[in-house]
Structures are given as structure tokens and as C-alpha cells.
Scaffold this active site. Structure first.
Site: not given
Ligand code: G3I
Length: 305
Positions: A127, A169, A206, A235, A237
Site C-alpha cells: 500500500e 501488494n 476488496h 485479499e 472479498d
Molecule cells: O489484537 C487486538 C486485540 O488484542 C484486541 O482485543 C482487539 C480489540 O479491538 O484488537 C485487536 O487488534 C485488531 C486486529 O485487527 C486483530 O483483530 C486491531 O485493532 C485491528 O486494527 C486489526 O485489523 C486488521 C487490519 O488489517 C489492520 O490494518 C484486520 O484484522 C485485517 O484484516 C486488516 O487486513 C488488511 C491487510 O493487512 C492489508 N489490506 C487491507 C486489509 C483489510 O483492512
């Protein structure tokens, strides 16, 4: 084939899913994963904040759980991601200049070295381009270290794990007519011309009402491939439900199969309830793990022709 992975393999491709380490104890989740998929991408566990939470102190336990599960079950691993403006640990967010450049390159080297030989493809840089009509780089602390930060990251990754395919990516790079797509295309063309190591381009894909599946998607895939790189849908969806959603999945798979260098597809989660999209039903299995029409269309498309 009767599963996504086996059907893709018959076409010389993989079919993968983003996986969360803390779901590997969910038997429904693991049952679908092991039955249907032959590649995994750690959804968050290989990101910079996860693998180097304190500078110079690396943490691989959660990523290792996914890698070990994949290897024990004959699945490829896509590494995601070595250098990114987002999900940086606090110490890195506060760095700049030469110190940040060195810290970024050390991170790339250490993580790619730790997993050397175990990763099919690395998202080396994620990105790095801005949305909108300019085709410019995204502003970030990494970008402010100099425009050559991307190629420096790729060279470090190649040195650390010469056997891994190295990918750039991004999202919103699906529509061939968009400036961001052209900007990534020009980056890859430039890297190939100058011998900067790059093997693949990841299109996150996405799709939703704001960035829908474009009718020129196949042109985008084939145009990148014509530069001499593999293309991976990394990725996937698709917002929606029912027949409309199913047909879009069908079109995406058909487009990939039509391009010889489109080597694999990864969906960004398994069940709708696993999706990063808090509301929405963008995946192939419902919250109970049942196959959706989108699953059936995807399987049919993988087996077509
Ligand atoms: O790990 C903590 C956990 O301890 C806590 O209880 C919880 C409360 O909200 O948060 C948890 O962390 C979160 C993590 O996902 C695991 O669920 C983060 O806040 C959250 O920001 C994180 O989001 C991820 C996101 O990337 C962050 O940028 C998504 O799961 C993940 O699917 C998403 O993936 C991205 C790719 O890396 C790049 N391309 C876009 C894609 C979708 O946004």
C-alpha cells in the site's frame, strides 16, 4: 475437483485464505481451512507491530502457529507484510530519516531470514501509493526516507530469502484505467527495466460499492503479467449476497484462469463472521461455516473449461 484448493491445483494455481492464529482452536474454522484451502496468509501476525513489538526484539510465536499449521498440512504461506506505513509499532512510528530507513531494512532482513525457505511469496511492500487521480506515492514516514525505500526493501528481502517470490501488494489497483493502477504498473516496469528484484504483483481486490469489480479486471491482470511478473489476487472479498455476489466471484476466478501468470487467489477470511468488515457478508462461507452461493460459483469457475 471437489474443493477450492484441489480444483485450483488442477489448474496449476493455489486457493488460499487469510488466517488468524487465535482461530486455530476453532474446530469448525480449522475443518474448513484444512478441507478447502492450500495456501494461507497470516491476517495480522506477520505485520511489523506483531513481529518486532520492541526495536530489535522479535516475536514470531503467533506467526509460527500459522506457518507450522500450513506446513503440517501441505499449504503454501504468503508472508504479509514486511514494510508498510500502517500497523507499525510505536517505536517505528516515531522514527524518521536514516534511522528509520535502517530500522526498516533491518526488519525486512530479520523477518525474511527467520522464515527463509518457508514462504512462497512475500508482500515485501504494502500500500505505498495514494488513492485518487495523481498516481503519487502515499505520504508516510517510510516515503519520507526517500523515494528509493521500496527498491531498498525488495533488495533486502531478496538477499535474506532468495527462494521467496517478492510481491508488491496494494488495493484499488484493480481498475486498469485508475491512476493508482498505472502508477503501480510504472513502478513494476521500472523495477524490471533496472533489475530491481520483483517477482509478483498482489491485487488485494476488496470489492464493494465504492470500488466495485471492474469490467477491465482481466486487462489489469494480463497487463501486469506482460511485464514479466506473476499476478496474485491476495485479499479477495466481495460485498453483497446471493446470485449477484456469486456471479462476481465467478468472474474474478474466470479472469484469473484466463491469465497464465495469475498464479493464485486468496480470500480475506473464511466465514463472513471472520471478515475484517464488521458488517457485511463478503466471503464464501456463512457464520455457521456453510457454503454460500458464492462458494458454489467459485468452485464451478475453478473447474470450468
Ligand atoms: O489484537 C487486538 C486485540 O488484542 C484486541 O482485543 C482487539 C480489540 O479491538 O484488537 C485487536 O487488534 C485488531 C486486529 O485487527 C486483530 O483483530 C486491531 O485493532 C485491528 O486494527 C486489526 O485489523 C486488521 C487490519 O488489517 C489492520 O490494518 C484486520 O484484522 C485485517 O484484516 C486488516 O487486513 C488488511 C491487510 O493487512 C492489508 N489490506 C487491507 C486489509 C483489510 O483492512
Amino acid at each position: 475437483g471437489t474443493t477450492l484448493g484441489a480444483s485450483a491445483a488442477e489448474k496449476g494455481r493455489y486457493f488460499g485464505a487469510a488466517v488468524a492464529a487465535n482461530k486455530l482452536s476453532d474446530s469448525t474454522y480449522v475443518g474448513i481451512l484444512n478441507r478447502e484451502f492450500n495456501s494461507v496468509t497470516p491476517e495480522n501476525e506477520m505485520k511489523i507491530d506483531a513481529t518486532e513489538p520492541q526495536q530489535g526484539q522479535f516475536s514470531f510465536a503467533n506467526a509460527d502457529r500459522i506457518v507450522n499449521h500450513a506446513r503440517a498440512n501441505g499449504m503454501k504461506v504468503r508472508g504479509h507484510t514486511l514494510a508498510w506505513h500502517s500497523q507499525q509499532p510505536g517505536w517505528m512510528q516515531n522514527m524518521s530519516g536514516t534511522a528509520l530507513r535502517q530500522a526498516m531494512l533491518n526488519h525486512v532482513t530479520q523477518v525474511a531470514t527467520y522464515y527463509r525457505g518457508k514462504i512462497d511469496s512475500w508482500d515485501v511492500v504494502n500500500e505505498a501509493f495514494a488513492d485518487g487521480s495523481t498516481g503519487a506515492r502515499r505520504d508516510s514516514n517510510l516515503q519520507r526516507t526517500g523515494n528509493d525505500w521500496i527498491e531498498a526493501a525488495f533488495r533486502a528481502a531478496r538477499a535474506a530469502d532468495p527462494g521467496a517470490k517478492l510481491c508488491y501488494n496494494d488495493y484499488n489497483t484493480d481498475n486498469w484505467s485508475h491512476a493508482k493502477t498505472q502508477a503501480v504498473y510504472n513502478l513494476v516496469r521500472d523495477f524490471k527495466a533496472r533489475g530491481v528484484p520483483i517477482d509478483c504483483v498482489g491485487l488485494q481486490s476488496h470489492f464493494n460499492s465504492g470500488s466495485p469489480y471492474p469490467s477491465n479486471y482481466r486487462t489489469t491482470l494480463s497487463s501486469f503479467a506482460a511485464l514479466g511478473v506473476d499476478v496474485q489476487i491476495t485479499e479477495l472479498d466481495i460485498e453483497g449476497s446471493g446470485t449477484t455476489q456469486a456471479n462476481t466471484y465467478r468472474n474474478v476466478v474466470a479472469d484469473c484462469l484466463a491469465v497464465p501468470r495469475c498464479t493464485g487467489i486468496t480470500v480475506w477470511g473464511i466465514r463472513d463472521t471472520d471478515s475484517w468488515r464488521a458488517s457485511g457478508t463478503p466471503l464464501l462461507f456463512d457464520g455457521n461455516g456453510n457454503k454460500k452461493p458464492a462458494y458454489t460459483a467459485t468452485l464451478e469457475a475453478l473447474n470450468a473449461g
